[in-house]
Design a protein around this motif. Structure first.
Motif, PDB file in Angstrom:
ATOM      1  N   GLN A  13       0.823  -1.202   0.000  1.00 23.63           N
ATOM      2  CA  GLN A  13       0.000   0.000   0.000  1.00 23.63           C
ATOM      3  C   GLN A  13       0.863   1.260   0.000  1.00 23.63           C
ATOM      4  O   GLN A  13       2.018   1.229   0.467  1.00 23.63           O
ATOM      5  N   PRO A  14       0.342   2.353  -0.503  1.00 18.10           N
ATOM      6  CA  PRO A  14       1.090   3.623  -0.449  1.00 18.10           C
ATOM      7  C   PRO A  14       1.507   3.939   0.983  1.00 18.10           C
ATOM      8  O   PRO A  14       0.729   3.751   1.918  1.00 18.10           O
ATOM      9  N   GLY A  15       2.747   4.397   1.122  1.00 15.74           N
ATOM     10  CA  GLY A  15       3.294   4.676   2.437  1.00 15.74           C
ATOM     11  C   GLY A  15       3.983   3.491   3.077  1.00 15.74           C
ATOM     12  O   GLY A  15       4.647   3.628   4.109  1.00 15.74           O
ATOM     13  N   GLY A  16       3.838   2.329   2.477  1.00 19.73           N
ATOM     14  CA  GLY A  16       4.419   1.120   3.040  1.00 19.73           C
ATOM     15  C   GLY A  16       5.880   0.936   2.674  1.00 19.73           C
ATOM     16  O   GLY A  16       6.497   1.784   2.016  1.00 19.73           O
ATOM     17  N   SER A  17       6.426  -0.188   3.124  1.00 15.84           N
ATOM     18  CA  SER A  17       7.833  -0.497   2.898  1.00 15.84           C
ATOM     19  C   SER A  17       7.974  -1.875   2.279  1.00 15.84           C
ATOM     20  O   SER A  17       7.110  -2.741   2.446  1.00 15.84           O
ATOM     21  N   LEU A  18       9.102  -2.063   1.604  1.00 16.18           N
ATOM     22  CA  LEU A  18       9.410  -3.343   0.979  1.00 16.18           C
ATOM     23  C   LEU A  18      10.921  -3.454   0.879  1.00 16.18           C
ATOM     24  O   LEU A  18      11.612  -2.444   0.687  1.00 16.18           O
ATOM     25  N   SER A  63      14.354  10.605  -7.740  1.00 19.21           N
ATOM     26  CA  SER A  63      12.986  10.351  -7.292  1.00 19.21           C
ATOM     27  C   SER A  63      12.917   9.454  -6.055  1.00 19.21           C
ATOM     28  O   SER A  63      11.854   9.362  -5.423  1.00 19.21           O
ATOM     29  N   VAL A  64      14.018   8.804  -5.710  1.00 23.32           N
ATOM     30  CA  VAL A  64      13.977   7.889  -4.566  1.00 23.32           C
ATOM     31  C   VAL A  64      14.865   8.353  -3.414  1.00 23.32           C
ATOM     32  O   VAL A  64      14.852   7.739  -2.336  1.00 23.32           O
ATOM     33  N   GLN A  65      15.633   9.409  -3.654  1.00 17.75           N
ATOM     34  CA  GLN A  65      16.561   9.874  -2.618  1.00 17.75           C
ATOM     35  C   GLN A  65      15.813  10.198  -1.334  1.00 17.75           C
ATOM     36  O   GLN A  65      14.761  10.835  -1.349  1.00 17.75           O
ATOM     37  N   GLY A  66      16.343   9.703  -0.229  1.00 18.62           N
ATOM     38  CA  GLY A  66      15.734   9.939   1.073  1.00 18.62           C
ATOM     39  C   GLY A  66      14.691   8.904   1.459  1.00 18.62           C
ATOM     40  O   GLY A  66      14.258   8.851   2.615  1.00 18.62           O
ATOM     41  N   ARG A  67      14.284   8.056   0.507  1.00 17.81           N
ATOM     42  CA  ARG A  67      13.270   7.039   0.802  1.00 17.81           C
ATOM     43  C   ARG A  67      13.829   5.616   0.656  1.00 17.81           C
ATOM     44  O   ARG A  67      13.382   4.695   1.337  1.00 17.81           O
ATOM     45  N   PHE A  68      14.772   5.449  -0.242  1.00 15.25           N
ATOM     46  CA  PHE A  68      15.344   4.121  -0.510  1.00 15.25           C
ATOM     47  C   PHE A  68      16.772   4.063  -0.003  1.00 15.25           C
ATOM     48  O   PHE A  68      17.491   5.069  -0.026  1.00 15.25           O
ATOM     49  N   THR A  69      17.187   2.857   0.408  1.00 17.91           N
ATOM     50  CA  THR A  69      18.561   2.650   0.862  1.00 17.91           C
ATOM     51  C   THR A  69      19.115   1.379   0.233  1.00 17.91           C
ATOM     52  O   THR A  69      18.496   0.315   0.330  1.00 17.91           O
ATOM     53  N   ILE A  70      20.258   1.505  -0.404  1.00 14.98           N
ATOM     54  CA  ILE A  70      20.924   0.344  -0.981  1.00 14.98           C
ATOM     55  C   ILE A  70      22.054  -0.088  -0.059  1.00 14.98           C
ATOM     56  O   ILE A  70      22.722   0.747   0.559  1.00 14.98           O
ATOM     57  N   SER A  71      22.248  -1.403   0.042  1.00 17.63           N
ATOM     58  CA  SER A  71      23.348  -1.934   0.847  1.00 17.63           C
ATOM     59  C   SER A  71      23.821  -3.238   0.216  1.00 17.63           C
ATOM     60  O   SER A  71      23.092  -3.854  -0.562  1.00 17.63           O
ATOM     61  N   LEU A  81      17.804  -3.602  -1.411  1.00 13.53           N
ATOM     62  CA  LEU A  81      17.219  -2.286  -1.603  1.00 13.53           C
ATOM     63  C   LEU A  81      16.056  -2.164  -0.626  1.00 13.53           C
ATOM     64  O   LEU A  81      15.037  -2.849  -0.784  1.00 13.53           O
ATOM     65  N   GLN A  82      16.239  -1.341   0.385  1.00 17.29           N
ATOM     66  CA  GLN A  82      15.178  -1.076   1.344  1.00 17.29           C
ATOM     67  C   GLN A  82      14.381   0.117   0.849  1.00 17.29           C
ATOM     68  O   GLN A  82      14.944   1.204   0.661  1.00 17.29           O
ATOM     69  N   MET A  83      13.092  -0.087   0.646  1.00 21.01           N
ATOM     70  CA  MET A  83      12.227   0.960   0.106  1.00 21.01           C
ATOM     71  C   MET A  83      11.198   1.347   1.159  1.00 21.01           C
ATOM     72  O   MET A  83      10.496   0.473   1.687  1.00 21.01           O
ATOM     73  N   THR A  84      11.107   2.609   1.456  1.00 20.07           N
ATOM     74  CA  THR A  84      10.138   3.115   2.424  1.00 20.07           C
ATOM     75  C   THR A  84       9.318   4.234   1.794  1.00 20.07           C
ATOM     76  O   THR A  84       9.674   4.755   0.726  1.00 20.07           O
ATOM     77  N   SER A  85       8.244   4.591   2.477  1.00 21.37           N
ATOM     78  CA  SER A  85       7.360   5.670   1.990  1.00 21.37           C
ATOM     79  C   SER A  85       7.020   5.489   0.514  1.00 21.37           C
ATOM     80  O   SER A  85       7.097   6.425  -0.289  1.00 21.37           O
ATOM     81  N   LEU A  86       6.627   4.278   0.192  1.00 22.54           N
ATOM     82  CA  LEU A  86       6.387   3.956  -1.215  1.00 22.54           C
ATOM     83  C   LEU A  86       5.185   4.710  -1.763  1.00 22.54           C
ATOM     84  O   LEU A  86       4.193   4.950  -1.055  1.00 22.54           O
ATOM     85  N   LYS A  87       5.300   5.064  -3.052  1.00 16.49           N
ATOM     86  CA  LYS A  87       4.265   5.825  -3.744  1.00 16.49           C
ATOM     87  C   LYS A  87       3.781   5.022  -4.951  1.00 16.49           C
ATOM     88  O   LYS A  87       4.529   4.174  -5.471  1.00 16.49           O
ATOM     89  N   PRO A  88       2.591   5.290  -5.427  1.00 17.16           N
ATOM     90  CA  PRO A  88       2.117   4.574  -6.627  1.00 17.16           C
ATOM     91  C   PRO A  88       3.079   4.707  -7.811  1.00 17.16           C
ATOM     92  O   PRO A  88       3.220   3.756  -8.598  1.00 17.16           O
ATOM     93  N   GLU A  89       3.759   5.832  -7.908  1.00 20.98           N
ATOM     94  CA  GLU A  89       4.687   6.013  -9.028  1.00 20.98           C
ATOM     95  C   GLU A  89       5.966   5.186  -8.885  1.00 20.98           C
ATOM     96  O   GLU A  89       6.796   5.148  -9.803  1.00 20.98           O
TER      97      GLU A  89
END
Length: 118
Positions: A13-18, A63-71, A81-89
Motif C-alpha cells: 500500500q502507499p506509504g508502506g515499505s518493501l 525520485s527515490v533519494q531519502g526514501r530508498f537505501t541500498i546496501s 534495496l530497502q524501500m520506504t514511503s512507497l508511492k504509486p509512481e
C-alpha cells in the motif's frame, strides 16, 4: 555465467515499505558495482541506486533519494534495496545489475515486480 536473482517484490500500500534482495553468482562479487534499476509501465528504464565495490560510494536516483537505501554484503554476495514511503509512481519492475569494470560489462537480473496500490 553471471546470475542475478531478485526476490522480495510484491504488492504494497502507499506509504508502506518493501525490501528487495539480489543474490549474485558467477562473478567476483567484491569487485563489481551493484545496482538497482526500474522500469514502470510506459516509462524508460531508470537508475534507482548504485553502490560501488566496497560500499563507500552510493548514487541514488532523484525520485527515490531519502526514501530508498541500498546496501551490500560482500560475504553473502547479496545487494539489498530497502524501500520506504512507497508511492504509486514507484510501481515498476525492479532489476538488479552488476557492472564489472575490469571487463566493462553489465549484467541484468530478470526483474521483480513491485506494485504500490491501495
Amino acid at each position: 555465467q553471471v546470475q542475478l536473482v531478485e526476490s522480495g517484490g510484491g504488492l504494497v500500500q502507499p506509504g508502506g515499505s518493501l525490501r528487495l534482495t539480489c543474490a549474485a553468482s558467477g562473478l567476483t562479487f567484491n569487485l563489481a558495482v551493484m545496482g538497482w534499476y526500474r522500469q514502470g509501465p510506459g516509462k524508460e528504464r531508470e537508475l534507482v541506486a548504485e553502490i560501488n565495490s566496497d560500499g563507500g560510494s552510493i548514487t541514488y536516483g532523484r525520485s527515490v533519494q531519502g526514501r530508498f537505501t541500498i546496501s551490500r554484503d560482500n560475504a553473502k554476495n547479496t545487494v539489498d534495496l530497502q524501500m520506504t514511503s512507497l508511492k504509486p509512481e514507484d510501481t515498476a519492475v525492479y532489476y538488479c545489475t552488476a557492472f564489472r569494470p575490469i571487463f566493462n560489462t553489465r549484467h541484468w537480473g530478470r526483474g521483480t515486480q513491485v506494485t504500490v496500490s491501495s
